[in-house]
Design a protein around this motif. Structure first.
Motif, PDB file in Angstrom:
ATOM      1  N   SER A  89     -68.760 -33.508 -34.497  1.00 55.73           N
ATOM      2  CA  SER A  89     -67.558 -33.747 -33.704  1.00 55.73           C
ATOM      3  C   SER A  89     -67.296 -35.240 -33.523  1.00 55.73           C
ATOM      4  O   SER A  89     -66.163 -35.703 -33.681  1.00 55.73           O
ATOM      5  N   ASN A 122     -62.409 -20.063 -33.227  1.00 60.45           N
ATOM      6  CA  ASN A 122     -63.580 -20.692 -32.615  1.00 60.45           C
ATOM      7  C   ASN A 122     -63.781 -20.177 -31.198  1.00 60.45           C
ATOM      8  O   ASN A 122     -64.908 -20.016 -30.739  1.00 60.45           O
ATOM      9  N   GLU A 166     -73.483 -29.902 -33.637  1.00 58.81           N
ATOM     10  CA  GLU A 166     -72.017 -29.841 -33.502  1.00 58.81           C
ATOM     11  C   GLU A 166     -71.463 -31.145 -32.946  1.00 58.81           C
ATOM     12  O   GLU A 166     -70.437 -31.637 -33.409  1.00 58.81           O
ATOM     13  N   ILE A 205     -65.703 -24.652 -38.406  1.00 59.57           N
ATOM     14  CA  ILE A 205     -65.994 -26.072 -38.598  1.00 59.57           C
ATOM     15  C   ILE A 205     -65.793 -26.463 -40.065  1.00 59.57           C
ATOM     16  O   ILE A 205     -65.154 -27.472 -40.372  1.00 59.57           O
ATOM     17  N   GLN A 249     -72.344 -17.691 -34.246  1.00 59.27           N
ATOM     18  CA  GLN A 249     -72.695 -18.954 -34.893  1.00 59.27           C
ATOM     19  C   GLN A 249     -72.082 -19.041 -36.291  1.00 59.27           C
ATOM     20  O   GLN A 249     -71.578 -20.096 -36.697  1.00 59.27           O
ATOM     21  N   TRP A 256     -61.910 -30.917 -37.486  1.00 50.43           N
ATOM     22  CA  TRP A 256     -62.609 -30.216 -36.405  1.00 50.43           C
ATOM     23  C   TRP A 256     -63.342 -31.211 -35.521  1.00 50.43           C
ATOM     24  O   TRP A 256     -64.031 -32.115 -36.000  1.00 50.43           O
ATOM     25  N   ASN A 257     -63.208 -31.047 -34.240  1.00 49.90           N
ATOM     26  CA  ASN A 257     -64.065 -31.720 -33.269  1.00 49.90           C
ATOM     27  C   ASN A 257     -63.948 -30.966 -31.951  1.00 49.90           C
ATOM     28  O   ASN A 257     -63.149 -30.050 -31.824  1.00 49.90           O
ATOM     29  N   THR A 258     -64.759 -31.342 -30.979  1.00 50.60           N
ATOM     30  CA  THR A 258     -64.772 -30.614 -29.710  1.00 50.60           C
ATOM     31  C   THR A 258     -63.641 -31.048 -28.786  1.00 50.60           C
ATOM     32  O   THR A 258     -63.451 -30.458 -27.732  1.00 50.60           O
ATOM     33  N   ARG A 312     -68.403 -19.707 -35.828  1.00 49.54           N
ATOM     34  CA  ARG A 312     -68.182 -21.091 -35.398  1.00 49.54           C
ATOM     35  C   ARG A 312     -68.293 -22.057 -36.573  1.00 49.54           C
ATOM     36  O   ARG A 312     -67.442 -22.921 -36.761  1.00 49.54           O
ATOM     37  N   TRP A 313     -69.342 -21.908 -37.383  1.00 48.68           N
ATOM     38  CA  TRP A 313     -69.512 -22.833 -38.506  1.00 48.68           C
ATOM     39  C   TRP A 313     -68.497 -22.579 -39.617  1.00 48.68           C
ATOM     40  O   TRP A 313     -68.128 -23.504 -40.344  1.00 48.68           O
ATOM     41  N   GLU A 319     -78.404 -26.581 -31.995  1.00 48.40           N
ATOM     42  CA  GLU A 319     -77.187 -26.359 -32.782  1.00 48.40           C
ATOM     43  C   GLU A 319     -76.018 -27.099 -32.142  1.00 48.40           C
ATOM     44  O   GLU A 319     -75.189 -27.682 -32.832  1.00 48.40           O
ATOM     45  N   ARG A 320     -75.955 -27.094 -30.814  1.00 48.57           N
ATOM     46  CA  ARG A 320     -74.898 -27.821 -30.086  1.00 48.57           C
ATOM     47  C   ARG A 320     -74.985 -29.332 -30.350  1.00 48.57           C
ATOM     48  O   ARG A 320     -73.967 -29.996 -30.489  1.00 48.57           O
TER      49      ARG A 320
END
Length: 172
Positions: free
Chosen positions: A25, A125, A21, A93, A86, A100-102, A89-90, A17-18
């Motif tokens: 991202s 988040n 992401e 996103i 999760q 959205w980005n990290t 978080r989504w 999942e990361r």
């Protein structure tokens, strides 16, 4: 299958999942930078990457080396919290879309997002991050990882939220 193997499958799924992401991202960061986006907090980003990777690796190492007994009631509650984190978080996103980005990248002139979970919380988040960081290791009673991640993440989030608030103030 034994509990350690099932826990490894769970942590691997979170790891995948990361990766998803990070793909989103990377695409969104490129979009933001192409529109004149300015990045803030570049100095703390590598620590964030190491810490979040350490959560996954640490939980697996602790479960395979220390071999704690999973407590079924705790495991199910923590698994539900991991799933809820999760979803949150989504939701973040999807709500932020291309913004959205990290990293912390502000696009001049972009509107501040105030819908979805941002209607009620400034940084939803990070609620997901805190819940997941505590709950994921505790699915298999890896309390050392849960405590170490939570403490270190607290310091990181203090910096990260201050950085984001400074960046978001530039939108006003």
């Amino acid at each position: 299958m034994n509990g350690q193997v099932l826990f490894t499958v769970l942590v691997s799924a979170v790891g995948l999942e990361r990766v998803a992401e990070l793909a989103v991202s990377h695409r969104n960061a490129g979009w933001s930078l192409a529109r004149g986006g300015v990045e803030f907090g570049r100095d703390h980003y590598p620590f964030m990457v190491v810490l979040h990777t350490g959560l996954l690796v640490g939980a697996l190492v602790e479960v395979w080396v220390r071999r704690p007994d999973a407590v079924p009631v705790l495991a199910w509650i923590m698994l539900a919290l991991v799933a809820a984190s999760q979803v949150l978080r989504w939701w973040c996103i999807v709500t932020l879309g291309r913004q959205w980005n990290t990293r912390v990248i502000v696009v001049p002139g972009a509107p501040r997002v105030t819908g979805g979970p941002y209607r009620r919380l400034s940084h939803p988040n990070y609620v997901a991050v805190v819940v997941e960081g505590l709950a994921l290791p505790l699915v298999h009673s890896a309390w050392v990882t849960a405590v170490v991640f939570t403490v270190l993440n607290g310091f990181l989030l203090a910096t990260r939220i201050r950085t984001e608030n400074t960046a978001l103030a530039r939108l006003a």
